[in-house]
Design an enzyme around this catalytic site. Structure first.
Site, PDB file in Angstrom:
ATOM      1  N   HIS A  15       0.862  -1.195   0.000  1.00  0.00           N
ATOM      2  CA  HIS A  15       0.000   0.000   0.000  1.00  0.00           C
ATOM      3  C   HIS A  15       0.892   1.236   0.000  1.00  0.00           C
ATOM      4  O   HIS A  15       1.790   1.348   0.851  1.00  0.00           O
ATOM      5  CB  HIS A  15      -0.871   0.026   1.251  1.00  0.00           C
ATOM      6  CG  HIS A  15      -1.837  -1.120   1.348  1.00  0.00           C
ATOM      7  ND1 HIS A  15      -3.140  -1.047   0.885  1.00  0.00           N
ATOM      8  CD2 HIS A  15      -1.705  -2.361   1.858  1.00  0.00           C
ATOM      9  CE1 HIS A  15      -3.762  -2.206   1.110  1.00  0.00           C
ATOM     10  NE2 HIS A  15      -2.902  -3.015   1.707  1.00  0.00           N
ATOM     11  N   ASN A  17       0.587   4.504   0.890  1.00  0.00           N
ATOM     12  CA  ASN A  17       0.753   5.326   2.102  1.00  0.00           C
ATOM     13  C   ASN A  17       1.272   4.527   3.294  1.00  0.00           C
ATOM     14  O   ASN A  17       1.897   5.084   4.192  1.00  0.00           O
ATOM     15  CB  ASN A  17      -0.552   6.047   2.448  1.00  0.00           C
ATOM     16  CG  ASN A  17      -0.748   7.264   1.563  1.00  0.00           C
ATOM     17  OD1 ASN A  17       0.067   8.174   1.552  1.00  0.00           O
ATOM     18  ND2 ASN A  17      -1.813   7.266   0.776  1.00  0.00           N
ATOM     19  N   THR A  98      -5.407   3.983  -2.597  1.00  0.00           N
ATOM     20  CA  THR A  98      -6.813   4.376  -2.638  1.00  0.00           C
ATOM     21  C   THR A  98      -6.905   5.808  -3.176  1.00  0.00           C
ATOM     22  O   THR A  98      -6.449   6.737  -2.490  1.00  0.00           O
ATOM     23  CB  THR A  98      -7.421   4.358  -1.217  1.00  0.00           C
ATOM     24  OG1 THR A  98      -6.880   3.250  -0.493  1.00  0.00           O
ATOM     25  CG2 THR A  98      -8.929   4.304  -1.246  1.00  0.00           C
ATOM     26  N   GLU A 217      -9.266 -11.273   6.954  1.00  0.00           N
ATOM     27  CA  GLU A 217      -8.444 -10.627   7.995  1.00  0.00           C
ATOM     28  C   GLU A 217      -9.136 -10.725   9.351  1.00  0.00           C
ATOM     29  O   GLU A 217      -8.502 -10.625  10.390  1.00  0.00           O
ATOM     30  CB  GLU A 217      -8.206  -9.155   7.661  1.00  0.00           C
ATOM     31  CG  GLU A 217      -7.247  -8.945   6.520  1.00  0.00           C
ATOM     32  CD  GLU A 217      -7.103  -7.482   6.189  1.00  0.00           C
ATOM     33  OE1 GLU A 217      -6.113  -6.867   6.586  1.00  0.00           O
ATOM     34  OE2 GLU A 217      -8.015  -6.941   5.530  1.00  0.00           O
TER      35      GLU A 217
HETATM   36  P1  5GP Z   1      -3.254   4.065   0.642  1.00  0.00           P
HETATM   37  O1  5GP Z   1      -4.367   3.354  -0.049  1.00  0.00           O
HETATM   38  O2  5GP Z   1      -3.734   5.315   1.341  1.00  0.00           O
HETATM   39  O3  5GP Z   1      -2.087   4.344  -0.263  1.00  0.00           O
HETATM   40  O4  5GP Z   1      -2.639   3.066   1.755  1.00  0.00           O
HETATM   41  C1  5GP Z   1      -3.166   2.961   3.050  1.00  0.00           C
HETATM   42  C2  5GP Z   1      -4.537   2.315   3.038  1.00  0.00           C
HETATM   43  O5  5GP Z   1      -4.422   0.946   2.615  1.00  0.00           O
HETATM   44  C3  5GP Z   1      -5.176   2.215   4.413  1.00  0.00           C
HETATM   45  O6  5GP Z   1      -5.883   3.371   4.744  1.00  0.00           O
HETATM   46  C4  5GP Z   1      -6.112   1.011   4.244  1.00  0.00           C
HETATM   47  O7  5GP Z   1      -7.294   1.395   3.603  1.00  0.00           O
HETATM   48  C5  5GP Z   1      -5.330   0.121   3.305  1.00  0.00           C
HETATM   49  N1  5GP Z   1      -4.553  -0.886   4.057  1.00  0.00           N
HETATM   50  C6  5GP Z   1      -3.253  -0.843   4.400  1.00  0.00           C
HETATM   51  N2  5GP Z   1      -2.887  -1.951   5.084  1.00  0.00           N
HETATM   52  C7  5GP Z   1      -3.980  -2.718   5.170  1.00  0.00           C
HETATM   53  C8  5GP Z   1      -4.231  -4.003   5.745  1.00  0.00           C
HETATM   54  O8  5GP Z   1      -3.365  -4.672   6.331  1.00  0.00           O
HETATM   55  N3  5GP Z   1      -5.502  -4.466   5.636  1.00  0.00           N
HETATM   56  C9  5GP Z   1      -6.483  -3.772   4.989  1.00  0.00           C
HETATM   57  N4  5GP Z   1      -7.696  -4.313   4.929  1.00  0.00           N
HETATM   58  N5  5GP Z   1      -6.278  -2.578   4.430  1.00  0.00           N
HETATM   59  C10 5GP Z   1      -5.043  -2.046   4.519  1.00  0.00           C
END
Ligand code: 5GP
Length: 379
Positions: A15, A17, A98, A217
């Site tokens: 991910h 962020n 996201t 999860e």
């Molecule tokens: P972004 O999409 O903002 O670049 O990365 C962070 C987002 O990825 C978090 O706000 C969350 O929605 C998702 N995320 C990160 N790690 C996890 C995880 O271990 N499980 C889940 N379900 N979502 C995650």
């Protein structure tokens, strides 16, 4: 250099962020603290905390988004994350994020993604060659020598409505020529209903996008079954499966993105030696080691390979022998229980991940060449 760093690796579950450098996060938080937007001392404590429950992790993500959600910062983070993966010999990266809308600063989901793409373009290290797609994601690969291939997955957050999920899918379709190849479903697993996202996920697949789902999860048998029935290209985690779900997963042969450190830190799995990695590896189920959130969990893909080797290669054997000594295990079972997971096996595991990438056959062939050449060089 340790072999787990020098060998080529494939990262399929990262991910954006969550992969932010700690130093960058602290710097950004400090800046916002000085501007009075946040109280830095509250923030610092949360960032520096090491063990977080799943719930606390999602709180941290909300905090991270406060400091990272402007175009310039998103561009910077993307650049740094790609450079960090390349520096540890990740040769193919599917980075997921996201797309976010923030009306107060004029950010749309599209402008957010354009900032990400700008970050890919600005990767500057001379030893790094971003395989960033132009018109044809496949054709762009053959032209120059490549160090890392990067592709993007757009995440649907489980807090989103069907309409918002559909907006993300439409954006992914519009941005295909910029390296977007698929859709992820992620976000707090205790929130949202599968039925909300299904129309957008179905549409994405009909349009040729690849799908990966965060699955299992938390214990949610109904959702897990529905997700497996959907037959996504891959799933992430698969921590809270019951016997029936394991059976279905194994029959389906859906590849699983395994995030060892993340599962332990979030207490989704209580200890490494009982992690389902061992069971799936033994069953020859398709699996790929991934980081999830290298920044938030202070890990790296090399570290995940080192952990797998140390836990399931050596410790697992010692543990099995102790079980026999204590009379808890029949010596006849020892061969079944032991995993041989040394350098050669982990190299093969990394190479096998090429089969599960979402980029096309040309990229796969080039990656196989990279692995074969590394096998000759590394010996
Ligand atoms: P972004 O999409 O903002 O670049 O990365 C962070 C987002 O990825 C978090 O706000 C969350 O929605 C998702 N995320 C990160 N790690 C996890 C995880 O271990 N499980 C889940 N379900 N979502 C995650």
């Amino acid at each position: 250099m340790d072999w787990w760093i020098s060998m080529p690796k494939v990262e399929l579950h990262a991910h954006l962020n969550g992969s932010i450098r700690n130093s960058t996060l602290l710097e950004l938080a400090k800046d916002l603290g000085e501007k009075g937007t946040i109280v830095f001392s509250d923030f610092e404590h949360v960032i520096r905390k090491n063990d977080r429950s799943l719930r606390e992790v999602f709180k941290l993500f909300d905090l991270i988004h406060i400091v990272t959600t402007d175009h310039k910062t998103i561009t910077r983070i993307t650049k740094e994350v790609v450079e960090d993966f390349a520096a540890e010999n990740v040769v193919y990266l599917e980075l997921r994020t996201t797309p976010k809308r923030n009306d107060s600063i004029g950010m749309s989901k599209r402008s957010y993604m354009e900032a990400v793409v700008e970050g890919l373009r600005s990767v500057s290290s001379t030893s790094l060659d971003i395989n960033f797609a132009s018109d044809d994601p496949e054709k762009s690969l053959a032209t120059t020598e490549k160090k890392i291939y990067v592709r993007l997955l757009l995440s649907i957050d489980r807090r989103e409505s069907t309409a918002a999920a559909m907006e993300t899918v439409n954006l992914a379709l519009e941005m295909r020529e910029m390296g977007v190849i698929g859709i992820d479903l992620s976000g707090n697993p205790t929130i949202g209903e599968w039925g909300t996202f299904l129309p957008a996920l179905k549409f994405a697949r009909e349009q040729g996008l690849s799908i990966t789902l965060h699955c299992g999860e938390v214990p949610n048998p109904v959702e897990i079954q529905a997700m497996l029935d959907f037959l996504p290209g891959r799933i992430g985690h698969a921590c809270c499966f019951q016997d029936e779900e394991w059976e279905k997963l194994k029959l389906s042969q859906i590849p699983v993105e395994i995030c060892l450190t993340s599962n332990i830190r979030t207490e989704t799995i209580s200890s490494m030696d009982i992690h389902h990695f061992a069971e799936l590896y033994k069953a020859k189920h398709p699996i790929v080691l991934c980081t999830d959130d290298s920044g938030v969990f202070s890990t790296s893909l090399s570290n995940e390979y080192a952990i797998a080797s140390n836990t399931f290669g050596r410790y697992y054997v010692i543990m099995t022998k102790s079980y026999i000594t204590l009379g808890l295990m029949d010596p006849k079972c020892v061969r079944d229980a032991m995993l041989s997971l040394g350098r050669a096996e982990l190299f093969e595991l990394a190479k096998r991940a090429v089969d599960f990438i979402y980029a096309g056959s040309r990229v796969k062939m080039e990656l196989i060449e990279i692995f074969e050449s590394a096998a000759r060089t590394l010996g």
